[in-house]
Write an enzyme that holds these catalytic residues in place. Structure first.
Site, PDB file in Angstrom:
ATOM      1  N   LYS A  26     102.060 -10.947   7.595  1.00  0.00           N
ATOM      2  CA  LYS A  26     101.753 -10.606   6.218  1.00  0.00           C
ATOM      3  C   LYS A  26     100.974 -12.110   5.805  1.00  0.00           C
ATOM      4  CE  LYS A  26     102.593 -11.794   1.740  1.00  0.00           C
ATOM      5  NZ  LYS A  26     101.303 -11.772   1.304  1.00  0.00           N
ATOM      6  N   GLY A  33     104.888 -22.216   3.730  1.00  0.00           N
ATOM      7  CA  GLY A  33     104.579 -21.975   2.345  1.00  0.00           C
ATOM      8  C   GLY A  33     105.354 -22.943   1.417  1.00  0.00           C
ATOM      9  N   SER A  34     105.602 -22.785   0.062  1.00  0.00           N
ATOM     10  CA  SER A  34     106.296 -23.461  -0.939  1.00  0.00           C
ATOM     11  C   SER A  34     107.548 -23.689  -0.798  1.00  0.00           C
ATOM     12  CB  SER A  34     105.691 -22.808  -2.456  1.00  0.00           C
ATOM     13  OG  SER A  34     106.426 -21.751  -2.321  1.00  0.00           O
ATOM     14  N   ASN A  35     108.181 -24.832  -1.174  1.00  0.00           N
ATOM     15  CA  ASN A  35     109.707 -24.994  -1.308  1.00  0.00           C
ATOM     16  C   ASN A  35     110.487 -23.692  -1.951  1.00  0.00           C
ATOM     17  OD1 ASN A  35     108.807 -27.359  -0.269  1.00  0.00           O
ATOM     18  ND2 ASN A  35     111.101 -27.948  -0.265  1.00  0.00           N
ATOM     19  N   GLU A  91     108.619 -24.064   7.407  1.00  0.00           N
ATOM     20  CA  GLU A  91     107.817 -25.221   7.192  1.00  0.00           C
ATOM     21  C   GLU A  91     107.187 -25.261   5.596  1.00  0.00           C
ATOM     22  OE1 GLU A  91     107.531 -28.180   8.673  1.00  0.00           O
ATOM     23  OE2 GLU A  91     108.703 -27.187  10.555  1.00  0.00           O
ATOM     24  N   CYS A 100      99.612 -29.687   3.604  1.00  0.00           N
ATOM     25  CA  CYS A 100     100.907 -30.264   3.770  1.00  0.00           C
ATOM     26  C   CYS A 100     100.919 -31.478   4.124  1.00  0.00           C
ATOM     27  CB  CYS A 100     101.730 -28.880   4.440  1.00  0.00           C
ATOM     28  SG  CYS A 100     101.058 -28.910   6.420  1.00  0.00           S
ATOM     29  N   GLU A 157     105.087 -32.417  -5.091  1.00  0.00           N
ATOM     30  CA  GLU A 157     103.881 -32.089  -4.393  1.00  0.00           C
ATOM     31  C   GLU A 157     102.970 -31.573  -5.351  1.00  0.00           C
ATOM     32  OE1 GLU A 157     103.664 -28.589  -1.868  1.00  0.00           O
ATOM     33  OE2 GLU A 157     103.001 -29.769  -0.395  1.00  0.00           O
TER      34      GLU A 157
HETATM   35  P1  NDP Z   1     103.722 -19.701  -1.118  1.00  0.00           P
HETATM   36  O1  NDP Z   1     105.168 -19.902  -0.923  1.00  0.00           O
HETATM   37  O2  NDP Z   1     103.393 -19.226  -2.565  1.00  0.00           O
HETATM   38  O3  NDP Z   1     103.125 -18.411  -0.347  1.00  0.00           O
HETATM   39  C1  NDP Z   1     103.385 -18.496   1.147  1.00  0.00           C
HETATM   40  C2  NDP Z   1     103.409 -17.010   1.820  1.00  0.00           C
HETATM   41  O4  NDP Z   1     104.693 -16.402   1.043  1.00  0.00           O
HETATM   42  C3  NDP Z   1     102.290 -16.270   1.272  1.00  0.00           C
HETATM   43  O5  NDP Z   1     101.914 -15.125   2.067  1.00  0.00           O
HETATM   44  C4  NDP Z   1     102.982 -15.444   0.163  1.00  0.00           C
HETATM   45  O6  NDP Z   1     102.471 -14.341  -0.232  1.00  0.00           O
HETATM   46  C5  NDP Z   1     104.249 -15.102   0.420  1.00  0.00           C
HETATM   47  N1  NDP Z   1     105.391 -15.083  -0.349  1.00  0.00           N
HETATM   48  C6  NDP Z   1     105.350 -15.231  -1.680  1.00  0.00           C
HETATM   49  N2  NDP Z   1     106.648 -14.672  -2.139  1.00  0.00           N
HETATM   50  C7  NDP Z   1     107.436 -14.339  -1.242  1.00  0.00           C
HETATM   51  C8  NDP Z   1     108.624 -13.775  -1.318  1.00  0.00           C
HETATM   52  N3  NDP Z   1     109.463 -13.438  -2.297  1.00  0.00           N
HETATM   53  N4  NDP Z   1     109.322 -13.279   0.002  1.00  0.00           N
HETATM   54  C9  NDP Z   1     108.273 -13.477   1.105  1.00  0.00           C
HETATM   55  N5  NDP Z   1     107.170 -13.933   1.159  1.00  0.00           N
HETATM   56  C10 NDP Z   1     106.483 -14.388  -0.181  1.00  0.00           C
HETATM   57  O7  NDP Z   1     102.798 -20.875  -0.707  1.00  0.00           O
HETATM   58  P2  NDP Z   1     101.270 -21.121  -0.854  1.00  0.00           P
HETATM   59  O8  NDP Z   1     100.543 -20.016  -0.207  1.00  0.00           O
HETATM   60  O9  NDP Z   1     100.894 -21.557  -2.271  1.00  0.00           O
HETATM   61  O10 NDP Z   1     100.955 -22.333   0.286  1.00  0.00           O
HETATM   62  C11 NDP Z   1     101.050 -23.597  -0.278  1.00  0.00           C
HETATM   63  C12 NDP Z   1     102.211 -24.407   0.168  1.00  0.00           C
HETATM   64  O11 NDP Z   1     102.387 -24.254   1.558  1.00  0.00           O
HETATM   65  C13 NDP Z   1     102.359 -25.831  -0.098  1.00  0.00           C
HETATM   66  O12 NDP Z   1     103.609 -26.065  -0.629  1.00  0.00           O
HETATM   67  C14 NDP Z   1     102.157 -26.588   1.149  1.00  0.00           C
HETATM   68  O13 NDP Z   1     102.816 -27.872   1.281  1.00  0.00           O
HETATM   69  C15 NDP Z   1     102.852 -25.434   2.109  1.00  0.00           C
HETATM   70  N6  NDP Z   1     102.458 -25.730   3.629  1.00  0.00           N
HETATM   71  C16 NDP Z   1     103.211 -26.353   4.306  1.00  0.00           C
HETATM   72  C17 NDP Z   1     102.938 -26.437   5.523  1.00  0.00           C
HETATM   73  C18 NDP Z   1     103.905 -27.110   6.718  1.00  0.00           C
HETATM   74  O14 NDP Z   1     103.640 -27.147   7.878  1.00  0.00           O
HETATM   75  N7  NDP Z   1     104.977 -27.903   6.219  1.00  0.00           N
HETATM   76  C19 NDP Z   1     101.680 -26.112   6.188  1.00  0.00           C
HETATM   77  C20 NDP Z   1     100.790 -25.554   5.292  1.00  0.00           C
HETATM   78  C21 NDP Z   1     101.328 -25.434   3.928  1.00  0.00           C
HETATM   79  P3  NDP Z   1     101.445 -14.249  -1.659  1.00  0.00           P
HETATM   80  O15 NDP Z   1     100.049 -14.790  -1.073  1.00  0.00           O
HETATM   81  O16 NDP Z   1     100.961 -12.655  -1.420  1.00  0.00           O
HETATM   82  O17 NDP Z   1     101.575 -15.012  -2.572  1.00  0.00           O
END
Ligand code: NDP
Length: 510
Positions: free
Chosen positions: A192, A245-247, A267, A301, A402
């Site tokens: 996804k 993704g996000s925290n 991560e 990130c 962040e």
């Molecule tokens: P999000 O957490 O908003 O989204 C990440 C993914 O999770 C997307 O595919 C999103 O779908 C999906 N998602 C959203 N809500 C849910 C849920 N309730 N259950 C399951 N999946 C869900 O992050 P961002 O896309 O905004 O990415 C940016 C963040 O990622 C930053 O905080 C960054 O630091 C972090 N990051 C960390 C890295 C690491 O290795 N530590 C590397 C790169 C980024 P949808 O797009 O449809 O909302």
């Protein structure tokens, strides 16, 4: 296929033709979602340009994707790893062959410059190449036994169907660095991708199909995280979730996973420090800081968001940084000469603008930047000036949270100990960097810093395919990604005792 709904600029890199709409890939077939609902894929550099419609898939379609992964699992599990590897090598070659095209797609829909996007594509290719090599290496251990004529060994076995949920900011590298180890280990996948970057995801999967991946081994499903992502995490047939993704969302995913004792790898965010000691080569440190803070519009990130500098050299360092920030050319990521693109979408842009307001309220000194760019070529995009604040205190919000934009906080400290204290005084722990020529303080920094990746005289950004990648504290839970260790998350370690005495045991082992 269709053209975008507003004309693309005539200058810059060639732009591939976007699809009118994106389609799910389930059980080896591309299909439109029956939901009839979609959201537009909007170019961040020109909000008038729509790069196709992203379907919001139905719960039944998510179930079908998981069912396809379940069905494909026995065949893929029983395919020898070196044979699986051949498909990964072909996938790697196809990604390299299409690198320019994929980089243009990535830059257009996500906003990093073409050069940055091409670097990301090659990172994906490197990870796949490395993981294909693991197909001939994945192994366990043989161990001595207390018992006579008993063979004790361990073997790594795949988990089953796994969910891979990825963010928009590295829309080819992250899916590939999760999918490659999952595949080489024999798992099947429901992928996804982030809704903001559907086109890159589609190309990744199209090339896997072209490489000869059997139907159902990877299934791509579009839709909102709150619906599709959540359903995957809760799905009883999914045996593990690898999430970046996000925290906020990562905490939700981890919590939901814990309710059914699911294997989960997260991560998450970063607030990465670059520490400059008084003996450092200031020019090297300044270039690395600017690169880490403004590269990929700060949407990494591993972005450098805090420069922690010994007070005695800080004036000179800030002056050098400001000069570098002023050289950054902000604009359309596919246009010639541009070195920094836009924020990815209105939500992320609003967050960055809010933090510029927070900084003002916290009373720090604005060195350069601090505004939206809206003139001429910037009029229809989400552009922010590269921004530097000086006199930031380690306890301020801009030093702790962040931002995910081109915003750097300079924090002045009196000595090494205070620098390390400030560097560690955040909830995150992904990457860090130290600029010094003092070997003793270098090794002491490596001892004390609370980050999963440590750089010495090199920027906070970047990492190589064969080296583990991931964070400590609030940045990461689960085993590291990339490197040989990445396979561990996607395998169960089974311990085998084989008694070849052919007689009853006279003693028991405990
Ligand atoms: P999000 O957490 O908003 O989204 C990440 C993914 O999770 C997307 O595919 C999103 O779908 C999906 N998602 C959203 N809500 C849910 C849920 N309730 N259950 C399951 N999946 C869900 O992050 P961002 O896309 O905004 O990415 C940016 C963040 O990622 C930053 O905080 C960054 O630091 C972090 N990051 C960390 C890295 C690491 O290795 N530590 C590397 C790169 C980024 P949808 O797009 O449809 O909302």
């Amino acid at each position: 296929m269709s053209t975008p709904t507003a004309p693309a600029p005539a200058t810059g890199r060639p732009r591939p033709t976007p699809p009118a709409r994106y389609r799910n890939y389930v059980g080896g077939k591309w299909a439109d979602s029956a939901s009839g609902k979609s959201v537009p894929n909007v170019s961040p550099a020109d909000q008038r340009v729509i790069l196709g419609q992203v379907p919001l898939s139905t719960p039944q379609e998510v179930d079908a994707a998981v069912a396809a992964a379940v069905q494909a699992f026995p065949g893929w599990r029983d395919t020898p790893a070196p044979v699986r590897a051949r498909i990964l090598y072909k996938w790697n070659a196809l990604i390299e062959k299409h690198a320019d095209e994929i980089a243009a797609i990535l830059a257009w829909e996500e906003g990093k410059t073409f050069g940055e996007a091409r670097g990301e594509v090659m990172k994906a290719a490197n990870v796949i190449e490395f993981m294909a090599g693991e197909g001939r290496r994945i192994g366990g251990a043989t161990l001595p036994s207390e018992m006579p004529k008993t063979f004790v060994y361990t073997v790594k076995q795949p988990l089953g169907p796994v969910a891979i949920i990825t963010p928009w900011n590295f829309p080819i590298a992250i899916p590939c660095w999760k999918m490659a180890p999952a595949l080489i280990a024999g798992n099947t996948i429901v992928f996804k991708p982030a809704t903001l970057t559907p086109w890159t995801a589609q190309r990744v999967v199209e090339l896997l199909e072209e490489a000869g991946l059997p139907p159902g081994v990877v299934n791509l499903i579009y839709g909102s995280g709150a619906a599709v992502g959540d359903q995957l995490v809760k799905h009883r047939s999914i045996r593990a979730v690898s999430f970046t993704g996000s925290n906020e969302v990562g905490t939700h995913v981890y919590t939901e996973g814990a309710k059914r004792l699911l294997k989960v790898q997260c991560e998450l965010g970063g607030k990465n420090p670059l520490v400059v000691l008084e003996d450092a080569d200031l020019e090297l440190a300044a270039v690395a800081t600017a690169q880490g803070a403004f590269g990929s519009t700060g949407q990494r990130c591993t972005a450098t968001s805090r420069a922690i500098v010994i007070d005695s050299i800080a004036d000179k360092f800030v002056e050098m940084l400001a000069a570098l920030a002023k050289k950054v050319v902000v604009g359309d990521p596919l246009a010639d000469g541009v070195t920094m693109g836009p924020s990815v979408d209105p939500g992320q842009f609003k967050t960055v603008m809010e933090y510029l307001g927070v900084a003002k309220g916290e009373g720090v000194k604005l060195v350069t930047g601090g505004k939206r760019l809206e003139d001429g070529a910037h009029a229809n995009g989400l552009f922010v000036e590269p921004t530097i604040y000086d006199g930031v205190n380690g306890s301020m919000r801009i030093a702790k949270e962040e931002i995910f934009g081109p915003v750097l906080s300079v924090i002045r400290v009196k000595d090494f100990d205070e620098a390390v204290h400030v560097a560690n005084d955040v909830e995150f722990g992904l990457s860090s960097s130290l600029y010094t020529n003092d070997v003793n303080r270098m090794y002491r920094f490596v001892d004390l810093i609370e980050t999963g990746i440590v750089h010495v005289n090199s920027p906070t950004v970047g990492g190589e395919a064969q080296a583990p990648f991931g964070g400590m504290k609030g940045t990461g839970v689960g085993t590291r990604e990339q490197g040989a260790v990445a396979v561990d998350f996607f395998t169960e370690l089974k311990t085998v005792y084989a008694d070849y005495t052919g007689t009853k045991r006279t003693t028991n082992i405990y």
